[in-house]
Design a protein around this motif. Sequence first.
Motif, PDB file in Angstrom:
ATOM      1  N   LEU A 116       0.876  -1.166   0.000  1.00  0.00           N
ATOM      2  CA  LEU A 116       0.000   0.000   0.000  1.00  0.00           C
ATOM      3  C   LEU A 116       0.916   1.219   0.000  1.00  0.00           C
ATOM      4  CD1 LEU A 116      -2.368  -1.157   2.901  1.00  0.00           C
ATOM      5  CD2 LEU A 116      -2.847  -1.280   0.447  1.00  0.00           C
ATOM      6  N   ARG A 117       0.328   2.396  -0.058  1.00  0.00           N
ATOM      7  CA  ARG A 117       1.189   3.582  -0.019  1.00  0.00           C
ATOM      8  C   ARG A 117       1.945   3.667   1.301  1.00  0.00           C
ATOM      9  NH1 ARG A 117      -2.321   8.588  -2.003  1.00  0.00           N
ATOM     10  NH2 ARG A 117      -0.512   9.752  -1.246  1.00  0.00           N
ATOM     11  N   SER A 118       1.313   3.233   2.362  1.00  0.00           N
ATOM     12  CA  SER A 118       1.923   3.377   3.682  1.00  0.00           C
ATOM     13  C   SER A 118       3.188   2.553   3.863  1.00  0.00           C
ATOM     14  CB  SER A 118       0.933   2.954   4.771  1.00  0.00           C
ATOM     15  OG  SER A 118      -0.265   3.673   4.672  1.00  0.00           O
ATOM     16  N   ASN A 119       3.239   1.401   3.225  1.00  0.00           N
ATOM     17  CA  ASN A 119       4.414   0.551   3.462  1.00  0.00           C
ATOM     18  C   ASN A 119       5.317   0.432   2.243  1.00  0.00           C
ATOM     19  OD1 ASN A 119       2.856  -1.057   1.871  1.00  0.00           O
ATOM     20  ND2 ASN A 119       2.716  -2.776   3.281  1.00  0.00           N
ATOM     21  N   LEU A 132       3.777   2.573  11.730  1.00  0.00           N
ATOM     22  CA  LEU A 132       3.486   1.954  10.436  1.00  0.00           C
ATOM     23  C   LEU A 132       2.263   1.041  10.523  1.00  0.00           C
ATOM     24  CD1 LEU A 132       4.272   1.377   7.479  1.00  0.00           C
ATOM     25  CD2 LEU A 132       5.717  -0.472   8.337  1.00  0.00           C
ATOM     26  N   LEU A 148      -0.583   3.322  10.313  1.00  0.00           N
ATOM     27  CA  LEU A 148      -0.737   3.883   8.968  1.00  0.00           C
ATOM     28  C   LEU A 148      -1.415   2.895   8.038  1.00  0.00           C
ATOM     29  CD1 LEU A 148       2.754   5.600   8.401  1.00  0.00           C
ATOM     30  CD2 LEU A 148       0.537   6.745   8.647  1.00  0.00           C
ATOM     31  N   ILE A 149      -0.969   1.647   8.086  1.00  0.00           N
ATOM     32  CA  ILE A 149      -1.528   0.626   7.207  1.00  0.00           C
ATOM     33  C   ILE A 149      -2.990   0.376   7.546  1.00  0.00           C
ATOM     34  CG2 ILE A 149      -1.438  -1.831   6.667  1.00  0.00           C
ATOM     35  CD1 ILE A 149       1.597  -1.632   6.833  1.00  0.00           C
ATOM     36  N   GLU A 157      -5.024   3.250   6.282  1.00  0.00           N
ATOM     37  CA  GLU A 157      -5.179   3.259   4.832  1.00  0.00           C
ATOM     38  C   GLU A 157      -6.172   2.188   4.384  1.00  0.00           C
ATOM     39  OE1 GLU A 157      -1.540   3.137   2.620  1.00  0.00           O
ATOM     40  OE2 GLU A 157      -2.567   2.876   0.692  1.00  0.00           O
ATOM     41  N   ARG A 195      -6.891   9.903   3.813  1.00  0.00           N
ATOM     42  CA  ARG A 195      -7.420   9.131   2.690  1.00  0.00           C
ATOM     43  C   ARG A 195      -8.933   8.957   2.689  1.00  0.00           C
ATOM     44  NH1 ARG A 195      -2.304   7.099   3.719  1.00  0.00           N
ATOM     45  NH2 ARG A 195      -1.024   7.216   1.844  1.00  0.00           N
ATOM     46  N   ASN A 251       8.216  -5.102   7.543  1.00  0.00           N
ATOM     47  CA  ASN A 251       6.860  -4.818   7.134  1.00  0.00           C
ATOM     48  C   ASN A 251       5.920  -5.759   7.879  1.00  0.00           C
ATOM     49  OD1 ASN A 251       5.361  -3.249   5.333  1.00  0.00           O
ATOM     50  ND2 ASN A 251       6.831  -3.732   3.715  1.00  0.00           N
TER      51      ASN A 251
END
Lengths: 355, 355
Positions: A339-342, B174, B177-178, B181, B219, B334
């Motif tokens: 995704l954009r985040s990772n 992170l 964030l994921i 999103e 978003r 990740n």
Amino acid sequence: MRAARKQSGIPLIAELAGVSIGTVDRALHGRPGINEQTLKRILKIARQIGYKPNAAARALSTGRHVRIGICIPKEIAYFYDELWDGIRDEGNRYSGRGVDFVPVAVPELGRGEQSAFKKLLTAKLSGVIVTPGNPEAMTPLIDAAERQGTRVVCVSTDAPVSQRSSVVCIEPRLNGLIAGELMANFLSVRAKVAIVTGMLKTVDHSQKTEGFVASFRERCPGGEVVAVIEAHEHPEESFRKTANLLESEPELSGIYVNTVNCLPVCRALATMKSAHKVRLITTDLFRKMIPYFERGTIAASIHQQPYVQGQLAVRSLVEHLLHGAELLRTQYLNPSIILRSNLHLFREANGLGSG
Amino acid sequence: MRAARKQSGIPLIAELAGVSIGTVDRALHGRPGINEQTLKRILKIARQIGYKPNAAARALSTGRHVRIGICIPKEIAYFYDELWDGIRDEGNRYSGRGVDFVPVAVPELGRGEQSAFKKLLTAKLSGVIVTPGNPEAMTPLIDAAERQGTRVVCVSTDAPVSQRSSVVCIEPRLNGLIAGELMANFLSVRAKVAIVTGMLKTVDHSQKTEGFVASFRERCPGGEVVAVIEAHEHPEESFRKTANLLESEPELSGIYVNTVNCLPVCRALATMKSAHKVRLITTDLFRKMIPYFERGTIAASIHQQPYVQGQLAVRSLVEHLLHGAELLRTQYLNPSIILRSNLHLFREANGLGSG
DNA sequence: CTGAAAGCGCTAACAA
DNA sequence: TTGTTAGCGCTTTCAG
């Protein structure tokens, strides 16, 4: 009485059991020609002191050298460069530990792989890592290799009915399932979506397609896959067909591209100004995709982690050959979802990858 | 003329250079007390024959033994059992290669870790793997360890201002964030969502929360985070607060749970019969979550891969200690995204994990 | 400044 | 059935 120097390992056991190291060696390895009694006694002592063989000493003594053939294509570079990198990096960790690698040239998936593989068979190798582009044709060769004692590990692509020792891959259908589930989650009911693929006669592509259709249908009530476009990895064909589709299906709200060649689709979406109305899910990652990601044209990508696949193939094969570790017949991995985040954590986004 | 037995390595270089192996050793290691001329000559020959030191011989000769301390909590088992498994499995690969592990008991993250770590300091260890639950308190201890030559690798949680050699972790932000999103992608504009967390004074929880808010806001146009619930990892508190929320916010369409304790939230959703109206994104995975996944209560989970973190921590530390491989100061991973489609590939879903 | 030699723990060939 | 011995390639110590 000799001065009892502190010793360990086989010499220690020998002293405790009052036998020679030769006898201990025989006992420990179940070699023939040893008395039942002494055998048991030695084994017991070994257990008591918690004997563990010293891998370094063994390696040094046997001077075992392991040679591993690598039979993997150069193209499509987007994908195979990463795979090569993973193999190389992991291989380098074993340099100086009696592991050599023998690469052979395969220009492109499925082309020239048979002659390349045959060449490897003549060199006496303990193992081969291969990407069978044409599994049917490769199966007899793989079987021949296994018969002569060469362990074969398939990577990225499989030859399932062969005698290969192991495979490291992501099941193509799983890529499709994940993409379909994500797409269903992204869209509302009765959504219309399409798939852009390479050639449906390629097993990989058809399984990804089938997986997508299955999970999208299940999870998007009333949803419909209105088109499956075969673009034959051809940029113009891909662009044209996508553009036509966008015109004829104004209601379209999602596209899944299941080959690495997604740029023409991105361009078509941008040209038709429908980039933000259509959710795009792609496959893998290379540098030129990044702007489309950042702009939001690509909503997600299913990444097959070629680098990790290469690492794991090398690692499991070397550990097997060097230390007798078990080689699992299948090592199925999970793709990761970009995704954009990772995005920034993928090596392709850090100047490491190609493209 | 002596019969020229085939040799290799240092003896070969010695013969070619017409010197003794002692001199070659000195040259190769830049040890003092060697003539400029011979030094250059030896180095040149070494380069010509492509000399690579034999790791096994070196290990055997130096008899280097490496002891690594493990300072990681037992609870919350959901998470730390996996981490332990990864450490143990990876450690076992090195058994017999001169690597020993010394675990110390830490009942729970942040509790008793200081005394446990101090105990490790007294044993002369070459490395320690630690999960600093209280980074401020642990920093001086970590610095002391590094000063006495013990390499410290933090795993899962970090002590960023300390002198630790490396950290293997997923940045908490992170994860948020994921999740944010994904949630934005799952819902339409102006959606109302909520967060269930542990305690906001815990850095990990507050960063996950902050990350979620940031990416969701960016978003999801007009979207709103209507509540941030602190449940203190308390089942009843969590259930009650979630139930209240569902009543007071009938418009709610998404919940993000950023600790591992998501079951009360699942139950609240099921009880209120709103399980399918609200999209739930959770953190990590354990067995009891699986039914909720299969029923669709949980739409996705952000998995922090404790097993992989453990593996990587051990591996990078051992490779550094044994072969001098570089230890990167940070190793950020990740998280992987669990959906129904790929659930079966996580070890927790295969009877391997706990819970 | 350089050489000689011992020995790390194990394997394998040969002797008894 | 068991013991002895010579290395594997490298490090290290002690002589020269």
